[in-house]
Design a protein around this motif. Structure first.
Motif, PDB file in Angstrom:
ATOM      1  N   ALA A  63       0.829  -1.207   0.000  1.00 24.25           N
ATOM      2  CA  ALA A  63       0.000   0.000   0.000  1.00 24.25           C
ATOM      3  C   ALA A  63       0.858   1.249   0.000  1.00 24.25           C
ATOM      4  N   HIS A  64       1.961   1.219   0.766  1.00 26.33           N
ATOM      5  CA  HIS A  64       2.873   2.370   0.809  1.00 26.33           C
ATOM      6  C   HIS A  64       3.516   2.598  -0.552  1.00 26.33           C
ATOM      7  N   ALA A  65       3.927   1.484  -1.201  1.00 25.63           N
ATOM      8  CA  ALA A  65       4.535   1.601  -2.528  1.00 25.63           C
ATOM      9  C   ALA A  65       3.537   2.159  -3.530  1.00 25.63           C
ATOM     10  N   GLY A  66       2.282   1.696  -3.430  1.00 27.53           N
ATOM     11  CA  GLY A  66       1.261   2.206  -4.340  1.00 27.53           C
ATOM     12  C   GLY A  66       1.000   3.683  -4.145  1.00 27.53           C
ATOM     13  N   THR A  67       1.015   4.119  -2.877  1.00 30.74           N
ATOM     14  CA  THR A  67       0.822   5.539  -2.580  1.00 30.74           C
ATOM     15  C   THR A  67       1.961   6.375  -3.157  1.00 30.74           C
ATOM     16  N   ALA A  68       3.185   5.865  -3.024  1.00 29.89           N
ATOM     17  CA  ALA A  68       4.347   6.579  -3.556  1.00 29.89           C
ATOM     18  C   ALA A  68       4.276   6.703  -5.075  1.00 29.89           C
ATOM     19  N   VAL A  69       3.859   5.617  -5.732  1.00 27.92           N
ATOM     20  CA  VAL A  69       3.735   5.646  -7.187  1.00 27.92           C
ATOM     21  C   VAL A  69       2.676   6.654  -7.613  1.00 27.92           C
ATOM     22  N   ASN A  70       1.552   6.663  -6.911  1.00 31.14           N
ATOM     23  CA  ASN A  70       0.478   7.612  -7.238  1.00 31.14           C
ATOM     24  C   ASN A  70       0.940   9.054  -7.037  1.00 31.14           C
ATOM     25  N   ALA A  71       1.700   9.295  -5.964  1.00 27.82           N
ATOM     26  CA  ALA A  71       2.196  10.647  -5.698  1.00 27.82           C
ATOM     27  C   ALA A  71       3.165  11.088  -6.793  1.00 27.82           C
ATOM     28  N   GLU A  72       4.027  10.172  -7.226  1.00 29.15           N
ATOM     29  CA  GLU A  72       4.981  10.510  -8.280  1.00 29.15           C
ATOM     30  C   GLU A  72       4.268  10.755  -9.602  1.00 29.15           C
ATOM     31  N   ARG A  73       3.208   9.981  -9.840  1.00 27.52           N
ATOM     32  CA  ARG A  73       2.430  10.175 -11.070  1.00 27.52           C
ATOM     33  C   ARG A  73       1.767  11.544 -11.069  1.00 27.52           C
ATOM     34  N   ARG A  74       1.225  11.944  -9.927  1.00 30.63           N
ATOM     35  CA  ARG A  74       0.609  13.274  -9.826  1.00 30.63           C
ATOM     36  C   ARG A  74       1.652  14.361 -10.031  1.00 30.63           C
ATOM     37  N   THR A  75       2.840  14.163  -9.479  1.00 37.43           N
ATOM     38  CA  THR A  75       3.921  15.136  -9.662  1.00 37.43           C
ATOM     39  C   THR A  75       4.271  15.288 -11.131  1.00 37.43           C
ATOM     40  N   ALA A  76       4.336  14.154 -11.845  1.00 39.00           N
ATOM     41  CA  ALA A  76       4.650  14.200 -13.271  1.00 39.00           C
ATOM     42  C   ALA A  76       3.594  14.969 -14.049  1.00 39.00           C
ATOM     43  N   VAL A  77       2.319  14.731 -13.735  1.00 35.76           N
ATOM     44  CA  VAL A  77       1.232  15.425 -14.436  1.00 35.76           C
ATOM     45  C   VAL A  77       1.282  16.926 -14.152  1.00 35.76           C
ATOM     46  N   VAL A  78       1.481  17.283 -12.889  1.00 32.94           N
ATOM     47  CA  VAL A  78       1.551  18.702 -12.526  1.00 32.94           C
ATOM     48  C   VAL A  78       2.708  19.379 -13.252  1.00 32.94           C
ATOM     49  N   ALA A  79       3.878  18.730 -13.265  1.00 29.44           N
ATOM     50  CA  ALA A  79       5.037  19.304 -13.951  1.00 29.44           C
ATOM     51  C   ALA A  79       4.772  19.451 -15.442  1.00 29.44           C
ATOM     52  N   GLY A  80       4.155  18.434 -16.043  1.00 30.00           N
ATOM     53  CA  GLY A  80       3.849  18.503 -17.469  1.00 30.00           C
ATOM     54  C   GLY A  80       2.891  19.627 -17.803  1.00 30.00           C
ATOM     55  N   VAL A  81       1.851  19.774 -16.994  1.00 33.02           N
ATOM     56  CA  VAL A  81       0.880  20.853 -17.215  1.00 33.02           C
ATOM     57  C   VAL A  81       1.554  22.207 -17.073  1.00 33.02           C
ATOM     58  N   LEU A  82       2.425  22.354 -16.070  1.00 31.45           N
ATOM     59  CA  LEU A  82       3.116  23.625 -15.864  1.00 31.45           C
ATOM     60  C   LEU A  82       4.022  23.977 -17.044  1.00 31.45           C
ATOM     61  N   PHE A  83       4.686  22.980 -17.621  1.00 32.74           N
ATOM     62  CA  PHE A  83       5.517  23.243 -18.795  1.00 32.74           C
ATOM     63  C   PHE A  83       4.668  23.727 -19.968  1.00 32.74           C
ATOM     64  N   LEU A  84       3.510  23.112 -20.162  1.00 32.58           N
ATOM     65  CA  LEU A  84       2.627  23.569 -21.236  1.00 32.58           C
ATOM     66  C   LEU A  84       2.119  24.985 -20.967  1.00 32.58           C
ATOM     67  N   VAL A  85       1.824  25.286 -19.700  1.00 29.71           N
ATOM     68  CA  VAL A  85       1.372  26.632 -19.335  1.00 29.71           C
ATOM     69  C   VAL A  85       2.454  27.656 -19.642  1.00 29.71           C
ATOM     70  N   THR A  86       3.724  27.316 -19.401  1.00 31.67           N
ATOM     71  CA  THR A  86       4.803  28.276 -19.696  1.00 31.67           C
ATOM     72  C   THR A  86       4.820  28.623 -21.183  1.00 31.67           C
ATOM     73  N   GLU A  87       4.622  27.621 -22.038  1.00 36.58           N
ATOM     74  CA  GLU A  87       4.653  27.887 -23.479  1.00 36.58           C
ATOM     75  C   GLU A  87       3.486  28.772 -23.909  1.00 36.58           C
ATOM     76  N   VAL A  88       2.287  28.434 -23.454  1.00 37.70           N
ATOM     77  CA  VAL A  88       1.100  29.202 -23.854  1.00 37.70           C
ATOM     78  C   VAL A  88       1.173  30.628 -23.312  1.00 37.70           C
ATOM     79  N   ALA A  89       1.532  30.770 -22.035  1.00 40.21           N
ATOM     80  CA  ALA A  89       1.579  32.094 -21.418  1.00 40.21           C
ATOM     81  C   ALA A  89       2.666  32.961 -22.040  1.00 40.21           C
ATOM     82  N   ALA A  90       3.814  32.379 -22.360  1.00 47.62           N
ATOM     83  CA  ALA A  90       4.912  33.145 -22.952  1.00 47.62           C
ATOM     84  C   ALA A  90       4.531  33.663 -24.346  1.00 47.62           C
ATOM     85  N   ILE A  91       3.931  32.805 -25.160  1.00 40.85           N
ATOM     86  CA  ILE A  91       3.544  33.211 -26.512  1.00 40.85           C
ATOM     87  C   ILE A  91       2.441  34.260 -26.464  1.00 40.85           C
ATOM     88  N   ALA A  92       1.441  34.032 -25.609  1.00 37.58           N
ATOM     89  CA  ALA A  92       0.332  34.984 -25.500  1.00 37.58           C
ATOM     90  C   ALA A  92       0.807  36.335 -24.984  1.00 37.58           C
TER      91      ALA A  92
END
Length: 230
Positions: A9-38
């Protein structure tokens, strides 16, 4: 059995947390591109002295405030993940990302000050204050989203290459793009060509491709070490 279940269960929680971190980082990178161009598209007429550009410039400044938050956010979000493969380099990436955000913020202040000068000027047209504020913005645009961006791109790309958290072809894009945009910024500083020109745009293309490819990978697949990464 209960110990094994708790560990799982602990390992599963860690994997889920890392997955959320990856999604947040990916979204933020896309936001930088859109905001910079706009942001650049909206306030560029003001920097050129165009009439009636103040309101668009203010909206552009708001876009760049979003950019500042997203740039800082990528550094903060990725630091706990990449520090396992080089804490010093990871800290350098975080500091460079925060410095980039600070320099961009200085450029935003210059744009906002320019709108005030234009509104309060008795006569339309460029003044010495206008020219000074435009110069401040142009230099921050060269130092922040070019030189410092090139530095933090190279640092993060090397960490990703070393850890294999993303496929190596994506990391290579950053390893090529980071130094290239720094070299292009140096060429602009010495007057070889303008920043907003065909050579300048071509030099920035690998970094743009790196950030978009990294963002898509993190959102779709997350972090994933491949065979031979140890």
């Amino acid at each position: 059995m209960s110990t094994d279940a708790g560990a799982a269960a602990h390992a599963g929680t860690a994997v889920n947390a890392e997955r959320r971190t990856a999604v947040v980082a990916g979204v933020l990178f896309l936001v930088t591109e859109v905001a910079a161009i706009a942001g650049a598209a909206l306030y560029r007429p003001l920097l050129g002295g165009g009439p009636g550009a103040d309101n668009r410039a203010l909206i552009g400044a708001l876009c760049e405030l979003v950019l500042v938050a997203a740039v800082a956010g990528t550094g903060v979000t990725l630091f706990p993940v990449v520090k396992r493969w080089g804490e010093g380099l990871a800290l350098g990436y975080l500091c460079a990302r925060l410095l980039e955000a600070a320099v961009i913020l200085l450029g935003i202040v210059a744009v906002l000050a320019l709108t005030t000068v234009r509104r309060e000027a008795a006569q339309p047209g460029a003044t010495a204050a206008d020219a000074a504020l435009v110069a401040v913005h142009d230099w921050t645009f060269l130092v922040g989203p070019n030189i410092i961006l090139g530095l933090n791109t190279a640092l993060l790309a090397w960490l990703m290459y070393r850890s294999r958290l993303v496929p190596r072809p994506i990391a290579v894009l950053g390893l090529v793009g980071g130094p290239l945009i720094c070299a292009s910024a140096a060429a602009v500083m010495f007057g070889l060509y303008a920043q907003l020109s065909v050579p300048g745009s071509l030099a920035a293309l690998p970094v743009f491709a790196w950030e978009v490819a990294l963002a898509v990978r993190l959102i779709v697949r997350g972090f994933g070490r491949t065979r031979g990464s140890d």
